[in-house]
Write a protein that holds these residues in place. Structure first.
Motif, mmCIF file in Angstrom:
data_model
loop_
_atom_site.group_PDB
_atom_site.id
_atom_site.type_symbol
_atom_site.label_atom_id
_atom_site.label_comp_id
_atom_site.label_asym_id
_atom_site.label_seq_id
_atom_site.Cartn_x
_atom_site.Cartn_y
_atom_site.Cartn_z
ATOM 1 N N TYR A 104 8.096 25.080 12.590
ATOM 2 C CA TYR A 104 7.944 26.185 11.637
ATOM 3 C C TYR A 104 8.675 27.441 12.088
ATOM 4 O O TYR A 104 9.354 28.096 11.297
ATOM 5 C CB TYR A 104 6.461 26.471 11.404
ATOM 6 N N TRP B 268 0.904 30.977 10.060
ATOM 7 C CA TRP B 268 1.530 31.709 11.160
ATOM 8 C C TRP B 268 0.881 33.082 11.266
ATOM 9 O O TRP B 268 0.880 33.854 10.304
ATOM 10 C CB TRP B 268 3.027 31.815 10.896
ATOM 11 N N ASN C 21 3.059 34.101 7.444
ATOM 12 C CA ASN C 21 3.481 33.131 6.428
ATOM 13 C C ASN C 21 2.477 31.992 6.353
ATOM 14 O O ASN C 21 1.740 31.719 7.303
ATOM 15 C CB ASN C 21 4.871 32.579 6.753
ATOM 16 N N LEU C 22 2.478 31.329 5.197
ATOM 17 C CA LEU C 22 1.726 30.099 4.976
ATOM 18 C C LEU C 22 2.687 29.077 4.402
ATOM 19 O O LEU C 22 3.517 29.406 3.555
ATOM 20 C CB LEU C 22 0.571 30.335 3.996
ATOM 21 N N TRP C 23 2.573 27.832 4.849
ATOM 22 C CA TRP C 23 3.443 26.769 4.359
ATOM 23 C C TRP C 23 2.605 25.594 3.893
ATOM 24 O O TRP C 23 1.586 25.268 4.498
ATOM 25 C CB TRP C 23 4.370 26.256 5.453
ATOM 26 N N ARG D 30 3.656 21.649 3.128
ATOM 27 C CA ARG D 30 4.762 20.699 3.146
ATOM 28 C C ARG D 30 4.383 19.431 2.396
ATOM 29 O O ARG D 30 3.333 18.854 2.647
ATOM 30 C CB ARG D 30 5.136 20.332 4.579
#
Length: 211
Positions: free
Chosen positions: A78, A125, A108-110, A112
Motif C-alpha cells: 500500500y 493507513w 487513506n482507506l482502500w 481491493r
C-alpha cells in the motif's frame, strides 16, 4: 442487557422480533432452537467498553486475536515501502470491534477487489504527528468475513479508539516502519486497543523495556 456492536443492532432487533412472533404463532417447543441461536449471536456481537491505556510510541493490536507471523523485511503493497509486519488471526468468538493501533490521522482507506471475495481486502493507513506510518489490512477472502469502517480520510483517531467492525475470524496484517521494535511473539494472544504489538523507535530515544 448485553451491549451490542452498533453494526449488528438492527439485524438482531429484527431477528428477535421475528423469533418472538414465531413463538406466539407456533409455541416455544418449536421455536426454542431459534432463541438459542439468537442468544449465541448476542454473545458473539457483544460490545463491552474497554479501558484504553495511554502508551506513548506504542502500536496496539487492532483486534482481539492471536499472533500468527512476524516478519522484519517485507514489502508493504500500500505504501510501496519495506516494512516489518505482524500478522494476527482474529478471535472467532469476538469481540469483533476494530481499534486504531495508534494515535494519528487517517491518510487513506482502500478496498481491493471488493466484487471478488477471493482477493478482497480492506486497508487503513494511519500516520502519527511524528510521521510514523501504520497500515492495517484485513483479508476478506471468505464470504463469511465482513469488515466496515465508520471513519474517513483526514479524520483523527486516538490510540485504541474503536473505528470499525470485523467478523468472522479475519486475517489481519499490520505493516510497521522497519525501525519499529516488535513486542509480541508468535502464538501470543492479544486484546484489541490495549495490548502492545510494537513500539516506534526514534533517533532521539529508545523503546522502553518489555512489560
Amino acid at each position: 442487557m448485553i451491549p451490542i456492536a452498533r453494526e449488528a443492532q438492527l439485524v438482531l432487533l429484527v431477528l428477535g422480533v421475528a423469533v418472538a412472533i414465531a413463538q406466539y404463532l407456533f409455541g416455544l417447543s418449536v421455536v426454542w432452537p431459534a432463541w438459542l441461536v439468537f442468544v449465541v449471536l448476542l454473545i458473539l456481537f457483544r460490545d463491552f467498553k474497554r479501558t484504553i491505556p495511554a502508551i506513548p510510541l506504542a502500536v496496539v493490536s487492532p483486534v482481539d486475536g492471536r499472533i500468527t507471523d512476524i516478519r522484519d523485511a517485507v514489502h508493504d503493497p500500500y505504501l510501496k515501502r519495506m516494512a516489518q509486519s505482524v500478522s494476527l488471526r482474529q478471535s472467532p468468538l469476538g469481540e469483533f470491534n476494530v481499534h486504531s493501533p495508534i494515535e494519528g490521522k487517517v491518510q487513506n482507506l482502500w478496498v481491493r477487489s471488493a466484487s471478488r471475495h477471493a482477493e478482497s481486502e480492506l486497508a487503513m493507513w494511519v500516520q502519527t504527528d511524528e510521521q510514523d506510518d501504520v497500515v492495517v489490512v484485513a483479508d476478506l477472502s471468505s464470504v463469511l468475513r465482513h469488515a466496515s469502517c465508520h471513519i474517513s480520510a483526514g479524520e483523527k483517531l486516538g490510540q485504541g479508539q474503536r473505528c470499525g467492525f470485523m467478523a468472522f475470524a479475519c486475517e489481519v496484517v499490520v505493516y510497521l516502519p522497519q525501525t519499529s521494535s516488535v513486542r509480541v511473539r508468535v502464538d501470543q494472544s492479544v486484546r484489541a486497543g490495549s495490548d502492545k504489538l510494537a513500539e516506534f523507535v526514534h533517533e532521539a530515544g529508545t523503546p522502553s523495556a518489555h512489560p
